[in-house]
Design a protein around this motif. Structure first.
Motif: not given
Length: 172
Positions: A58-60, A63-66, A72-73, A78-81
């Motif tokens: 859900a958090l990914k 993050v993609a929306a932001a 697609w992200m 994982a997403i590294l910020v």
């Protein structure tokens, strides 16, 4: 072209991936990627950066929306910020994230340098303290396809010999 060592092979192989299989990145691989980032050089070895690792589904998506709705992200494992500390420039963080991206590539994962970000929205979502800011991000995951390679400018369009206006060309 001469034979490339493994480091150069990884650099030549890396490309932006925008389609991922919805699968997690194993913790051992994620730790190797993070360790590569941790070992990146920084000015005076200050190590003045932080990375937030996002793996919750859900958090990914949030993050993609932001990241300007680059939905697609959210399919990546994982997403590294990358977080910029107060009163710091962008150079050290760029080196750190590039180390992570090259490590991920060497392990067979796809990445994509993300700069289109609503930084205030993403910072609030991830709970950044005052003065801290989102710099960039990258998804890390198993590529769902391999896009066609995009052309690169010729060396003489990018490199100058000794002074500006003196193109430096070469062939490998």
């Amino acid at each position: 072209m001469t034979d490339l060592n493994p480091t150069l092979q990884t650099m030549w192989q890396r490309q932006s991936i925008r389609k991922y299989r919805p699968a997690p990145v194993p913790e051992a691989d994620l730790h190797l990627i993070l360790e590569a980032a941790r070992r990146a050089p920084t000015g005076s070895n200050r190590q003045n950066w932080q990375l937030i690792v996002v793996t919750e589904e859900a958090l990914k998506r949030e993050v993609a929306a932001a990241c300007m709705n680059q939905t697609w992200m959210g399919d990546a494992g994982a997403i590294l910020v990358l977080v910029k500390l107060p009163e710091q420039g962008d150079t050290n963080g760029a080196i750190v994230l590039d180390h992570a991206i090259l490590a991920a590539t060497s392990l067979g994962y796809g990445t994509c340098w993300i700069g289109a970000i609503d930084r205030e929205k993403l910072g609030a979502l991830l709970g950044l303290p005052a003065g801290y800011a989102v710099q960039n991000a990258t998804p890390v995951g198993i590529p769902a396809d391999t896009p066609e390679r995009r052309p690169r400018k010729p060396p003489e369009a990018l490199f100058m010999d000794q002074r500006y206006g003196r193109p430096l060309g070469y062939e490998l």
